[in-house]
Design an enzyme around this catalytic site. Structure first.
Site, mmCIF file in Angstrom:
data_model
loop_
_atom_site.group_PDB
_atom_site.id
_atom_site.type_symbol
_atom_site.label_atom_id
_atom_site.label_comp_id
_atom_site.label_asym_id
_atom_site.label_seq_id
_atom_site.Cartn_x
_atom_site.Cartn_y
_atom_site.Cartn_z
ATOM 1 N N SER A 36 -1.155 -9.252 -4.216
ATOM 2 C CA SER A 36 -1.582 -9.394 -5.605
ATOM 3 C C SER A 36 -0.695 -10.325 -6.418
ATOM 4 O O SER A 36 -1.142 -10.889 -7.424
ATOM 5 C CB SER A 36 -1.613 -8.015 -6.287
ATOM 6 O OG SER A 36 -0.334 -7.388 -6.214
ATOM 7 N N GLY A 71 -2.945 -5.674 -2.840
ATOM 8 C CA GLY A 71 -2.706 -4.496 -2.018
ATOM 9 C C GLY A 71 -2.496 -4.763 -0.548
ATOM 10 O O GLY A 71 -2.359 -3.810 0.228
ATOM 11 N N ASN A 103 4.268 -5.023 -0.179
ATOM 12 C CA ASN A 103 3.562 -3.837 0.323
ATOM 13 C C ASN A 103 3.901 -3.513 1.771
ATOM 14 O O ASN A 103 3.228 -2.696 2.396
ATOM 15 C CB ASN A 103 2.045 -4.056 0.206
ATOM 16 C CG ASN A 103 1.602 -4.309 -1.216
ATOM 17 O OD1 ASN A 103 1.976 -3.591 -2.128
ATOM 18 N ND2 ASN A 103 0.803 -5.357 -1.408
ATOM 19 N N ASP A 224 3.852 -3.602 -15.148
ATOM 20 C CA ASP A 224 4.888 -2.958 -14.344
ATOM 21 C C ASP A 224 5.952 -4.002 -14.039
ATOM 22 O O ASP A 224 5.954 -5.071 -14.647
ATOM 23 C CB ASP A 224 4.289 -2.365 -13.056
ATOM 24 C CG ASP A 224 3.446 -3.372 -12.272
ATOM 25 O OD1 ASP A 224 3.826 -4.567 -12.247
ATOM 26 O OD2 ASP A 224 2.421 -2.986 -11.688
ATOM 27 N N HIS A 227 3.935 -7.216 -11.306
ATOM 28 C CA HIS A 227 2.819 -8.116 -11.595
ATOM 29 C C HIS A 227 3.032 -8.861 -12.904
ATOM 30 O O HIS A 227 3.350 -8.255 -13.928
ATOM 31 C CB HIS A 227 1.508 -7.329 -11.637
ATOM 32 C CG HIS A 227 1.218 -6.616 -10.358
ATOM 33 N ND1 HIS A 227 1.529 -5.288 -10.165
ATOM 34 C CD2 HIS A 227 0.683 -7.070 -9.196
ATOM 35 C CE1 HIS A 227 1.176 -4.937 -8.935
ATOM 36 N NE2 HIS A 227 0.664 -5.993 -8.333
#
Length: 268
Positions: A36, A71, A103, A224, A227
């Site tokens: 992402s 993701g 991730n 957050d 991002h």
């Protein structure tokens, strides 16, 4: 003497030959593969975030196809067939930029989320259960090396990038240290061979974030600490370009619109 119909057929063949696609030089295409932080829309939904891959086309003169998706990890991008899609798409001299790491950590010992890689820097494997199925999980560098070697076997060039940093000002003062995925990404590029190149995107981004200061960088992270806003994504994209420029352009030499001095930060 040729008949009128023969002359018309001959003219048609000449026209076909001169308009054949084989006579047109094809420009290389740049493909982006990542999570992402690179993908269009960034964190997804209406979060006010975007991925740096959405801004990268403004810095290059070649077509860019963003295949990054939120993701994903090197493992899930492999298992879902997304690397195979790229392997089937690329043609000689295309460039594939690969950036994962956000991730790919975690543990396989409790609940396998389908993204976590097997710990290790080489050919280690782990046995796990995902969605009720027994699976063999490779290491992070192994997934990158397998994809990279398949892409370069098709004649493509590969740029392996370290992951972007989380907000290094989050704790109140600037703090950044490269994760193991930076080391793994660099070693993967070396293992793929001469048609692969490493860019320390994380360090180049961190350097620019440090120079901009806490207030500015905090504004880049509306959702957050991972991002970025569109403005932040644009800065992260420029950091990647800086890494390329400081290496003489790498495989994109001659195709970068920016000059080295026009992008913030110093070469490392």
């Amino acid at each position: 003497m040729l008949s009128i119909s023969s002359l018309l057929n001959l003219a048609g063949l000449v026209a076909l030959a001169t308009s054949s696609p084989t006579n047109v030089k094809r420009a290389p295409t740049i493909y982006l593969a990542g999570d992402s932080t690179m993908a269009r829309g960034g964190g997804g939904g209406n979060s006010g975030t975007d991925g740096w891959g959405n801004f990268f086309p403004y810095s290059v003169s070649l077509p860019v196809v963003n295949k990054a998706i939120g993701g994903r990890s090197a493992r899930s991008f492999t298992v879902e067939g997304r690397f195979n899609e790229l392997i089937n798409l690329v043609q000689p001299n295309d460039i594939v930029i690969i950036e994962f790491g956000h991730n790919d950590g975690g543990s396989l010992s409790s609940s396998d989320n389908g993204r976590t890689a097997c710990p290790g820097a080489g050919s280690e494997t782990c046995q796990s259960t995902y969605n009720g199925q027994k699976v063999t999980v490779l290491t992070y560098p192994a997934y990158l090396i397998n994809a990279g070697k398949s892409l370069t076997a098709k004649g493509a060039k590969v740029i392996i990038s370290s992951p972007t940093p989380n907000n290094p000002w989050e704790g109140g003062s600037f703090a950044y240290s490269a994760s193991r995925f930076t080391t793994y990404s660099k070693s993967a590029a070396q293992s793929i061979g001469s048609n692969a190149f490493f860019v320390d995107h994380g360090q180049y981004t961190a350097n620019i974030f440090k120079s901009l200061g806490k207030a500015k960088v905090d504004s880049f992270f509306p959702k957050d600490h991972t991002h970025t806003s569109p403005a932040g994504a644009d800065t992260v994209s420029r950091a990647f370009v800086k890494g390329l420029l400081c290496a003489g352009g790498s495989f994109l030499s001659g195709s970068i619109r920016n000059s080295t001095g026009s992008v913030e930060g110093a070469c490392i």
